[in-house]
Design an enzyme around this catalytic site. Structure first.
Site, PDB file in Angstrom:
ATOM      1  N   GLY A 197     -46.461 -28.169   2.392  1.00  0.00           N
ATOM      2  CA  GLY A 197     -46.707 -29.194   1.385  1.00  0.00           C
ATOM      3  C   GLY A 197     -46.381 -28.707  -0.010  1.00  0.00           C
ATOM      4  CE  LYS A 375     -41.194 -40.328  -2.343  1.00  0.00           C
ATOM      5  NZ  LYS A 375     -41.063 -38.838  -2.265  1.00  0.00           N
TER       6      LYS A 375
END
Length: 474
Positions: A197, A375
């Site tokens: 992450g 996205k």
């Protein structure tokens, strides 16, 4: 992504064995000890089932923050801030949900140029305009490093003496859902690993030595943003604002609309007045309505953050290299493109969650032109269309007051290969309000959308001929 939930109890013996196996696997692969310590901290959060919930009773809404339009600095101040700032782009993603197997930032987005091309040209523009050595560093993952460096090779003047163009995210084992043990996947051993992450930024900067090199080279501040957000341009006015604010950490936020209720938003912790990043999955069910109300919580998080590198150095030293950020429990298939492959847990954390660690952290409201992420192929169609153009400083710009809504059928358009086969040339959307596609449609060149247009699913492949105008003016 799902934040950790107390979904089950793991036996202490089983979880201990899983952690030891994961630590051994990381050491064998040469992962730095600091990254293993951070992984261990997250693993303990996972096995103990921490909820991560942030109820309304514990927070106050964030309101009344400064707006970027109020910034006004003279040229010497702008130059001084730009000369002490480093731009860091988070570039570890492959966009597997869009069917990509290379760095997402290599995807052509405008006039044949990819994200990386536009980012580099933005950096070089600021260097020329203000006569400063503004460095850019890419935080790559083990899957994007080679592709990214090859794509940057045509820019020999980009790297500055003494500083690298990249540092690489650490990697960690994907864990089996039932036992929390490292997954074995002989069909492709690389898929046994995942990046931890965006919050691994802090660990990777430190463990790689890049943080200390930046500080030793005279850089004080870092502007951090996702590589797929073409709105997050290097702006000396923003650099001057952060440098003169005295804040150790800052977040850029935008005004929320009803379409932004799923993303994270900033709140104020009642116990000490510090800012918190509250992700959607951290909202208790009974608070969902208030959390989604933009009149109560008016700002959403853009993931554009600013940090004082010296403050980060001090925080890492105080915590022995482990910042104890909240966990994100991300459950996926071990092979992202094979929905039949085993489910695994990826341990992650958000870069913006660090805002609560620094006393005096702040936020600034920015306009939507600083938040243009890609996205999905819906976003990509908009960016490639005539809604946006590239300005002289290589930032994306639009003259429209309202951006059209694009909603493409994910069955036929979600993957890049399918999208480009059906839409080799983007339609004109400058006069559109909305464009919805349901079913298997192919668009020829020179198609225009006016007002609201919808293509219905006719249950067979269909074609929009060249030169057609779709929609109405309602």
């Amino acid at each position: 992504m799902l934040l950790q939930r107390p979904t089950r109890t793991y036996s202490s013996a089983g979880s201990a064995a899983g952690l030891l196996a994961a630590q051994h696997k990381m050491r064998k692969a040469g992962v730095p000890e600091q990254a293993i310590k951070v992984f261990t901290d997250f693993y303990h959060q996972l096995e103990h089932g921490a909820s991560g919930l942030i109820p309304e009773s514990d927070i106050e809404p964030l309101t009344d923050i400064p707006h970027i339009d109020h910034l006004d600095f003279d040229t010497p101040t702008l130059r001084a801030a730009a000369s002490s700032t480093v731009v860091i782009k988070l570039n570890g993603g492959l966009a597997t949900t869009m069917g990509m197997e290379k760095a997402k930032s290599l995807l052509p987005v405008k006039d044949g140029q990819c994200f990386l091309d536009l980012i580099v040209e933005q950096i070089l523009h600021v260097r020329r305009q203000y006569d400063v050595d503004l460095p850019v560093l890419f935080m790559n993952s083990f899957r994007t490093s080679r592709d990214t460096l090859e794509a940057l090779a045509p820019y020999p003047d980009l790297a500055l003496d003494g500083l690298p163009l990249e540092f690489v995210q650490n990697r960690e084992p994907k864990l089996t859902v039932a036992e929390l043990e490292p997954i074995s996947w002989p069909a492709d051993p690389e898929l046994e690993w995942c990046p931890p992450g965006h919050a691994d930024l802090y660990t990777a900067l430190d463990a790689s030595g890049v943080l200390d090199r930046l500080i030793a080279s005279g850089y004080r501040y870092a502007s951090i943003s996702n590589a797929d957000n073409l709105g997050a341009v290097p702006d000396p006015a923003m650099m001057a604002w952060f440098a003169t604010s005295g804040a150790p950490y800052a977040a850029e936020v935008c005004r929320r609309t009803p379409a932004d209720v799923k993303g994270g938003h900033l709140v104020v912790r009642r116990s000490d007045g510090r800012l918190l990043l509250r992700e959607g999955a951290q909202v208790p069910a009974e608070d969902a309505e208030r959390a989604a109300d933009p009149t109560i919580h008016p700002y959403f998080n853009t993931n554009n953050v600013w940090i004082d590198l010296r403050a980060l150095r001090e925080a890492l030293d105080r915590s022995a290299g482990v910042l104890h950020l909240p966990l994100i429990r991300n459950e996926k298939n071990v092979d992202p493109v094979d929905p039949g492959s085993p489910r695994v847990i990826q341990i992650e954390s958000a870069v913006g969650a660090a805002i609560s660690l620094f006393e005096g952290s702040t936020a600034i409201e920015v306009d939507r032109d600083r938040f243009l992420p890609v996205k999905t192929t819906n976003d990509l169609m908009l960016i490639r269309s005539d809604v946006y153009s590239v300005a002289a400083d290589r930032r994306l710009q639009t003259t429209l007051d309202r951006i059209p809504l694009v909603d493409l059928d994910p069955r036929f358009f979600a993957r890049i290969a399918d999208f480009e086969a059906r839409c080799p040339d983007p339609p004109s959307l400058a006069n559109a309000t909305s464009f919805t596609v349901r079913g298997d449609w192919t668009l020829a060149h020179d198609v225009s959308v006016v007002g609201n247009a919808r293509l219905e699913d006719l249950r067979s492949p269909c074609h929009v001929p060249a030169g057609i105008v779709l929609g109405d003016r309602s």
